[in-house]
Scaffold this motif. Structure first.
Motif, PDB file in Angstrom:
ATOM      1  N   LEU A  55     -58.384  32.233  27.896  1.00 44.31           N
ATOM      2  CA  LEU A  55     -57.019  32.397  28.394  1.00 44.31           C
ATOM      3  C   LEU A  55     -56.156  33.024  27.307  1.00 44.31           C
ATOM      4  O   LEU A  55     -56.401  32.823  26.115  1.00 44.31           O
ATOM      5  CB  LEU A  55     -56.443  31.027  28.795  1.00 44.31           C
ATOM      6  CG  LEU A  55     -57.058  30.402  30.038  1.00 44.31           C
ATOM      7  CD1 LEU A  55     -56.610  28.949  30.191  1.00 44.31           C
ATOM      8  CD2 LEU A  55     -56.698  31.203  31.275  1.00 44.31           C
ATOM      9  N   PRO A  56     -55.133  33.790  27.702  1.00 43.53           N
ATOM     10  CA  PRO A  56     -54.242  34.385  26.703  1.00 43.53           C
ATOM     11  C   PRO A  56     -53.571  33.305  25.846  1.00 43.53           C
ATOM     12  O   PRO A  56     -53.388  32.164  26.294  1.00 43.53           O
ATOM     13  CB  PRO A  56     -53.198  35.124  27.548  1.00 43.53           C
ATOM     14  CG  PRO A  56     -53.801  35.280  28.896  1.00 43.53           C
ATOM     15  CD  PRO A  56     -54.770  34.150  29.060  1.00 43.53           C
ATOM     16  N   ALA A  57     -53.207  33.663  24.645  1.00 48.48           N
ATOM     17  CA  ALA A  57     -52.580  32.718  23.711  1.00 48.48           C
ATOM     18  C   ALA A  57     -51.288  32.124  24.274  1.00 48.48           C
ATOM     19  O   ALA A  57     -50.901  31.012  23.907  1.00 48.48           O
ATOM     20  CB  ALA A  57     -52.316  33.412  22.383  1.00 48.48           C
ATOM     21  N   SER A  58     -50.641  32.836  25.186  1.00 47.34           N
ATOM     22  CA  SER A  58     -49.371  32.377  25.746  1.00 47.34           C
ATOM     23  C   SER A  58     -49.524  31.202  26.712  1.00 47.34           C
ATOM     24  O   SER A  58     -48.546  30.541  27.054  1.00 47.34           O
ATOM     25  CB  SER A  58     -48.680  33.537  26.478  1.00 47.34           C
ATOM     26  OG  SER A  58     -49.502  33.987  27.534  1.00 47.34           O
ATOM     27  N   VAL A  59     -50.739  30.905  27.139  1.00 48.88           N
ATOM     28  CA  VAL A  59     -50.974  29.816  28.085  1.00 48.88           C
ATOM     29  C   VAL A  59     -50.888  28.480  27.345  1.00 48.88           C
ATOM     30  O   VAL A  59     -51.548  28.267  26.334  1.00 48.88           O
ATOM     31  CB  VAL A  59     -52.344  29.972  28.782  1.00 48.88           C
ATOM     32  CG1 VAL A  59     -52.645  28.780  29.664  1.00 48.88           C
ATOM     33  CG2 VAL A  59     -52.379  31.259  29.581  1.00 48.88           C
ATOM     34  N   GLU A  92     -51.733  23.824  30.923  1.00 52.50           N
ATOM     35  CA  GLU A  92     -52.462  24.784  31.776  1.00 52.50           C
ATOM     36  C   GLU A  92     -53.886  24.978  31.305  1.00 52.50           C
ATOM     37  O   GLU A  92     -54.795  25.145  32.114  1.00 52.50           O
ATOM     38  CB  GLU A  92     -51.731  26.131  31.808  1.00 52.50           C
ATOM     39  CG  GLU A  92     -50.741  26.241  32.925  1.00 52.50           C
ATOM     40  CD  GLU A  92     -50.194  27.638  33.048  1.00 52.50           C
ATOM     41  OE1 GLU A  92     -50.502  28.301  34.059  1.00 52.50           O
ATOM     42  OE2 GLU A  92     -49.465  28.059  32.136  1.00 52.50           O
ATOM     43  N   ARG A  93     -54.105  24.981  30.011  1.00 54.53           N
ATOM     44  CA  ARG A  93     -55.466  25.134  29.477  1.00 54.53           C
ATOM     45  C   ARG A  93     -56.363  23.991  29.931  1.00 54.53           C
ATOM     46  O   ARG A  93     -57.546  24.175  30.173  1.00 54.53           O
ATOM     47  CB  ARG A  93     -55.450  25.187  27.951  1.00 54.53           C
ATOM     48  CG  ARG A  93     -55.009  26.488  27.398  1.00 54.53           C
ATOM     49  CD  ARG A  93     -55.119  26.532  25.872  1.00 54.53           C
ATOM     50  NE  ARG A  93     -54.533  27.760  25.409  1.00 54.53           N
ATOM     51  CZ  ARG A  93     -55.119  28.948  25.481  1.00 54.53           C
ATOM     52  NH1 ARG A  93     -56.319  29.040  25.983  1.00 54.53           N
ATOM     53  NH2 ARG A  93     -54.514  30.026  25.053  1.00 54.53           N
ATOM     54  N   ARG A  94     -55.767  22.809  30.023  1.00 52.86           N
ATOM     55  CA  ARG A  94     -56.542  21.637  30.455  1.00 52.86           C
ATOM     56  C   ARG A  94     -56.703  21.585  31.972  1.00 52.86           C
ATOM     57  O   ARG A  94     -57.725  21.113  32.472  1.00 52.86           O
ATOM     58  CB  ARG A  94     -55.875  20.363  29.957  1.00 52.86           C
ATOM     59  CG  ARG A  94     -56.008  20.205  28.463  1.00 52.86           C
ATOM     60  CD  ARG A  94     -55.464  18.898  27.996  1.00 52.86           C
ATOM     61  NE  ARG A  94     -55.612  18.784  26.547  1.00 52.86           N
ATOM     62  CZ  ARG A  94     -54.886  18.011  25.794  1.00 52.86           C
ATOM     63  NH1 ARG A  94     -53.960  17.241  26.343  1.00 52.86           N
ATOM     64  NH2 ARG A  94     -55.078  17.972  24.498  1.00 52.86           N
ATOM     65  N   ALA A 142     -56.545  24.251  34.182  1.00 49.29           N
ATOM     66  CA  ALA A 142     -57.212  25.421  34.782  1.00 49.29           C
ATOM     67  C   ALA A 142     -58.676  25.152  35.137  1.00 49.29           C
ATOM     68  O   ALA A 142     -59.099  25.452  36.261  1.00 49.29           O
ATOM     69  CB  ALA A 142     -57.081  26.640  33.878  1.00 49.29           C
ATOM     70  N   PRO A 143     -59.476  24.564  34.233  1.00 44.11           N
ATOM     71  CA  PRO A 143     -60.870  24.281  34.624  1.00 44.11           C
ATOM     72  C   PRO A 143     -60.974  23.292  35.786  1.00 44.11           C
ATOM     73  O   PRO A 143     -61.849  23.423  36.635  1.00 44.11           O
ATOM     74  CB  PRO A 143     -61.488  23.684  33.348  1.00 44.11           C
ATOM     75  CG  PRO A 143     -60.616  24.149  32.241  1.00 44.11           C
ATOM     76  CD  PRO A 143     -59.234  24.263  32.817  1.00 44.11           C
ATOM     77  N   LEU A 144     -60.060  22.329  35.825  1.00 45.96           N
ATOM     78  CA  LEU A 144     -60.073  21.363  36.933  1.00 45.96           C
ATOM     79  C   LEU A 144     -59.722  22.043  38.248  1.00 45.96           C
ATOM     80  O   LEU A 144     -60.326  21.758  39.285  1.00 45.96           O
ATOM     81  CB  LEU A 144     -59.089  20.226  36.654  1.00 45.96           C
ATOM     82  CG  LEU A 144     -59.405  19.352  35.440  1.00 45.96           C
ATOM     83  CD1 LEU A 144     -58.273  18.357  35.185  1.00 45.96           C
ATOM     84  CD2 LEU A 144     -60.723  18.627  35.628  1.00 45.96           C
ATOM     85  N   ALA A 145     -58.748  22.948  38.206  1.00 43.37           N
ATOM     86  CA  ALA A 145     -58.358  23.683  39.418  1.00 43.37           C
ATOM     87  C   ALA A 145     -59.504  24.562  39.906  1.00 43.37           C
ATOM     88  O   ALA A 145     -59.780  24.618  41.116  1.00 43.37           O
ATOM     89  CB  ALA A 145     -57.117  24.525  39.142  1.00 43.37           C
ATOM     90  N   HIS A 146     -60.191  25.224  38.993  1.00 41.78           N
ATOM     91  CA  HIS A 146     -61.322  26.066  39.386  1.00 41.78           C
ATOM     92  C   HIS A 146     -62.468  25.221  39.934  1.00 41.78           C
ATOM     93  O   HIS A 146     -63.116  25.598  40.905  1.00 41.78           O
ATOM     94  CB  HIS A 146     -61.778  26.940  38.223  1.00 41.78           C
ATOM     95  CG  HIS A 146     -60.861  28.081  37.970  1.00 41.78           C
ATOM     96  ND1 HIS A 146     -59.994  28.105  36.908  1.00 41.78           N
ATOM     97  CD2 HIS A 146     -60.640  29.214  38.665  1.00 41.78           C
ATOM     98  CE1 HIS A 146     -59.278  29.211  36.955  1.00 41.78           C
ATOM     99  NE2 HIS A 146     -59.654  29.908  38.007  1.00 41.78           N
ATOM    100  N   PHE A 147     -62.701  24.071  39.318  1.00 39.40           N
ATOM    101  CA  PHE A 147     -63.729  23.169  39.826  1.00 39.40           C
ATOM    102  C   PHE A 147     -63.384  22.726  41.250  1.00 39.40           C
ATOM    103  O   PHE A 147     -64.252  22.682  42.124  1.00 39.40           O
ATOM    104  CB  PHE A 147     -63.894  21.950  38.907  1.00 39.40           C
ATOM    105  CG  PHE A 147     -64.879  20.946  39.426  1.00 39.40           C
ATOM    106  CD1 PHE A 147     -66.242  21.145  39.248  1.00 39.40           C
ATOM    107  CD2 PHE A 147     -64.459  19.818  40.117  1.00 39.40           C
ATOM    108  CE1 PHE A 147     -67.162  20.234  39.742  1.00 39.40           C
ATOM    109  CE2 PHE A 147     -65.366  18.907  40.621  1.00 39.40           C
ATOM    110  CZ  PHE A 147     -66.726  19.109  40.431  1.00 39.40           C
ATOM    111  N   ALA A 148     -62.114  22.400  41.476  1.00 44.77           N
ATOM    112  CA  ALA A 148     -61.678  21.979  42.822  1.00 44.77           C
ATOM    113  C   ALA A 148     -61.878  23.108  43.833  1.00 44.77           C
ATOM    114  O   ALA A 148     -62.330  22.861  44.955  1.00 44.77           O
ATOM    115  CB  ALA A 148     -60.213  21.541  42.788  1.00 44.77           C
ATOM    116  N   LEU A 149     -61.561  24.342  43.446  1.00 51.63           N
ATOM    117  CA  LEU A 149     -61.778  25.482  44.350  1.00 51.63           C
ATOM    118  C   LEU A 149     -63.257  25.620  44.686  1.00 51.63           C
ATOM    119  O   LEU A 149     -63.623  25.806  45.849  1.00 51.63           O
ATOM    120  CB  LEU A 149     -61.258  26.779  43.716  1.00 51.63           C
ATOM    121  CG  LEU A 149     -59.760  26.996  43.773  1.00 51.63           C
ATOM    122  CD1 LEU A 149     -59.350  28.135  42.840  1.00 51.63           C
ATOM    123  CD2 LEU A 149     -59.306  27.296  45.190  1.00 51.63           C
TER     124      LEU A 149
END
Length: 189
Positions: A78-82, A86-88, A90-97
């Motif tokens: 992920l970009p440094a600005s995230v 959100e870094r934590r 994002a993987p959970l959201a993708h797993f849910a998808l």
């Protein structure tokens, strides 16, 4: 030259094509499912249901392929600005998808497997797909109909959040989160 695989900063062609194809089919399935249950013509309803089942099995195969590809190709950082949250998340959201995209077709398969109508499933009229080894009954059909319906609405809600997050990154945060899923890596990054 554009790369098939991911780089540390961008997705490759394989992941981009799978992402958009799965997204279009997933949203299309939601629309098709809504249309097929509202159609008054039995013939049209039957054909739409068969089409819905066909795309459901295609979706299941594509998501399994995407997960396998993802396991063999690390996602770009992920970009440094995230931020940390959100870094934590994002993987959970993708797993849910991924989970919804697998369980939704499986619940549909369970639904047609327990139906007392015993209508064969023929993906794109190519072959007869066997039912899951589940007992047929009106109660089971009612249960799996509810499960499939709730999963569909929860899944489309999750997709809407995913789209909103991508648009937030692109238009508000102005980072590369969305563009790296549109423009493939060059392989030199």
């Amino acid at each position: 030259m554009q790369s098939l695989t991911n780089t540390p900063t961008r997705y490759g062609w394989a992941m981009i094509v799978l992402h958009w194809l799965i997204g279009i089919i997933f949203i299309g399935q939601f629309v098709l499912g809504d249309v097929m249950v509202r159609t008054t013509s039995q013939r049209a309803s039957f054909e739409l249901i068969q089409l819905h089942k066909s795309f459901g099995f295609l979706l299941l195969g594509l998501i399994i392929l995407r997960i396998a590809w993802r396991l063999g190709n690390a996602a770009p950082a992920l970009p440094a600005s995230v931020g940390t949250l959100e870094r934590r998340s994002a993987p959970l959201a993708h797993f849910a998808l991924y989970a919804f995209q697998i369980t939704l077709p499986l619940s549909g398969w369970a639904l047609v497997s327990v139906s007392t109508l015993e209508i064969p499933t023929m993906p794109f009229n190519l072959f007869v797909l066997p039912n899951l080894p589940l007992a047929e009954s009106d109660a089971a059909e009612s249960f799996w109909t509810s499960v499939h319906w709730y999963l569909a609405y929860a899944g489309i809600g999750l997709v809407a959040l995913h789209i909103a997050a991508a648009l937030r990154h692109h238009f508000l945060l102005r980072d590369s989160v969305l563009t790296r899923m549109i423009t493939p890596s060059s392989g030199r990054e």
